[in-house]
Design a protein around this motif. Structure first.
Motif, short mmCIF file in Angstrom:
data_model
loop_
_atom_site.label_atom_id
_atom_site.label_comp_id
_atom_site.label_asym_id
_atom_site.label_seq_id
_atom_site.Cartn_x
_atom_site.Cartn_y
_atom_site.Cartn_z
N ALA A 43 0.84 -1.21 0.00
CA ALA A 43 0.00 0.00 0.00
C ALA A 43 0.87 1.26 0.00
N GLY A 44 1.95 1.22 0.79
CA GLY A 44 2.85 2.36 0.87
C GLY A 44 3.63 2.60 -0.42
N LEU A 45 3.93 1.51 -1.14
CA LEU A 45 4.76 1.62 -2.33
C LEU A 45 3.96 1.80 -3.62
N SER A 46 2.67 1.41 -3.59
CA SER A 46 1.91 1.40 -4.84
C SER A 46 1.00 2.62 -4.98
N THR A 47 0.45 2.80 -6.17
CA THR A 47 -0.49 3.89 -6.39
C THR A 47 -1.94 3.43 -6.17
N HIS A 48 -2.11 2.10 -5.93
CA HIS A 48 -3.47 1.58 -5.67
C HIS A 48 -3.66 1.37 -4.17
N GLU A 49 -3.56 2.49 -3.44
CA GLU A 49 -3.53 2.35 -2.00
C GLU A 49 -4.81 1.76 -1.44
N GLU A 50 -6.00 2.17 -1.97
CA GLU A 50 -7.26 1.70 -1.38
C GLU A 50 -7.44 0.20 -1.58
N LEU A 51 -6.86 -0.31 -2.68
CA LEU A 51 -6.92 -1.75 -2.95
C LEU A 51 -6.14 -2.53 -1.88
N PHE A 52 -4.90 -2.08 -1.61
CA PHE A 52 -4.09 -2.79 -0.62
C PHE A 52 -4.60 -2.55 0.80
N PHE A 53 -5.26 -1.41 1.01
CA PHE A 53 -5.87 -1.17 2.32
C PHE A 53 -6.97 -2.21 2.58
N ALA A 54 -7.78 -2.48 1.55
CA ALA A 54 -8.83 -3.50 1.68
C ALA A 54 -8.21 -4.88 1.92
N VAL A 55 -7.15 -5.21 1.17
CA VAL A 55 -6.48 -6.51 1.33
C VAL A 55 -5.92 -6.62 2.76
N TYR A 56 -5.33 -5.52 3.23
CA TYR A 56 -4.80 -5.47 4.60
C TYR A 56 -5.92 -5.74 5.61
N LEU A 57 -7.04 -5.03 5.45
CA LEU A 57 -8.18 -5.22 6.36
C LEU A 57 -8.67 -6.67 6.32
N GLY A 58 -8.69 -7.26 5.13
CA GLY A 58 -9.14 -8.65 4.98
C GLY A 58 -8.27 -9.61 5.77
N ALA A 59 -6.94 -9.43 5.67
CA ALA A 59 -6.01 -10.32 6.38
C ALA A 59 -6.14 -10.14 7.89
N ILE A 60 -6.22 -8.88 8.35
CA ILE A 60 -6.35 -8.60 9.78
C ILE A 60 -7.68 -9.15 10.32
N SER A 61 -8.75 -8.96 9.55
CA SER A 61 -10.07 -9.43 9.99
C SER A 61 -10.08 -10.93 10.20
N SER A 62 -9.46 -11.64 9.26
CA SER A 62 -9.41 -13.09 9.34
C SER A 62 -8.65 -13.54 10.59
N ALA A 63 -7.47 -12.96 10.81
CA ALA A 63 -6.65 -13.34 11.97
C ALA A 63 -7.35 -12.98 13.28
N PHE A 64 -7.98 -11.80 13.30
CA PHE A 64 -8.64 -11.31 14.51
C PHE A 64 -9.85 -12.18 14.85
N ALA A 65 -10.71 -12.44 13.86
CA ALA A 65 -11.91 -13.25 14.10
C ALA A 65 -11.52 -14.64 14.58
N ASP A 66 -10.51 -15.23 13.94
CA ASP A 66 -10.11 -16.58 14.31
C ASP A 66 -9.50 -16.63 15.71
#
Ligand SMILES: [Zn+2]
Length: 269
Positions: free
Chosen positions: A104-127
């Motif tokens: 997200a920090g390196l790319s120009t598609h920040e909102e895309l990687f922000f969503a991917v980041y949230l997805g990974a965190i959500s999965s780990a957190f819920a589990d």
């Protein structure tokens, strides 16, 4: 580009030092776990930014609080190092999220990687929450595949209380994230967090019940997810030897990230 800003680095150092000291003081994680989570936290802070770090911190603090509560009330007899997380646990739960934040920090598609980041965190957190809160369930859990009663702590064991705990965690994550970030509309944050979290924690249980390695102790006869028990090598019963609980967690966060990516690319705009 937050990582080019000196102030961000100083802020990250200051915040992480406080968390480092608290983690040492209250033994949230072992020393390997503290060093690994400091690196993970730093990368997420400087490449992602405050909003990313807040999601990580929510996950970290709520998880350790519930782990402490659960360890005080019921010990997980499967695991000697119960309640103190090591570096493998940090990589398994935070590895995918860290890569997403750096991208997200390196790319120009920040909102895309922000969503991917949230997805990974959500999965780990819920589990993590489902596991910890599920162990407080007063009745026997059931295996997600055949719904037969199994011992608490069995890989793939699920309880209604665990699912509710996971959902409660996802609700907190949605509310906090919605308050502090402006990249994605609130409804998109909610759909991403709930979908990734629920799919991720379910995949985690399914993999735990199927391909995760299970062993039987040759001394006391107990079923265990560790290849060693009572100081001896345990007998391999089923599952793949290479797939342990950390591998399963890692795959589940990857699935959570993929769910988030799919939602952002194909369902919303
Ligand atoms: Zn044993």
């Amino acid at each position: 580009m937050t990582y080019l800003d000196l102030f961000t680095h100083l802020e990250a150092l200051a915040v992480l030092t406080v968390i480092f000291i608290l983690s040492l003081r209250f033994r949230f994680v072992d020393i390997g776990g503290i060093i690994t989570s400091s690196i993970v936290g730093y990368l997420i802070y400087v490449f992602g930014g405050r909003e990313y770090f807040l999601a990580l911190l929510t996950f970290y603090l709520i998880s350790v609080v519930f782990t402490k509560i659960r360890v005080r009330r019921v010990k997980n007899l499967q695991n000697k190092e119960d309640g103190v997380r090591g570096w493998r646990n940090v990589i398994a739960n935070g590895g995918v999220a860290t890569v997403a934040a750096v991208m997200a920090g390196l790319s120009t598609h920040e909102e895309l990687f922000f969503a991917v980041y949230l997805g990974a965190i959500s999965s780990a957190f819920a589990d993590t929450l489902a596991t910890e809160i599920g162990l407080l369930y007063p009745k026997m859990p059931r295996l997600i595949t055949n719904m037969k009663e199994v011992k608490p702590g069995t890989p793939g064991a699920v309880t209604p209380l665990g699912y509710l705990g996971g959902l409660a965690g996802l609700t907190i994550l949605t509310l906090l994230t919605s308050l502090v970030q402006k990249r994605l509309p609130v409804n998109e944050v909610a759909v991403t967090v709930y979908s990734s979290g629920l799919v991720g924690m379910t995949i985690d249980s399914l993999l735990g019940a199927s391909i995760q390695a299970k062993y039987r102790c040759t001394v006391c006869g107990k079923l265990t997810e560790s290849p060693h028990h009572c100081g001896k090598s345990a007998e391999h019963l089923k599952g793949f030897k290479l797939i342990d609980t950390h591998t399963v967690n890692f795959i589940a966060t990857l699935v959570g990230a993929t769910v988030a990516l799919t939602i952002l690319r194909y369902i919303s705009y």
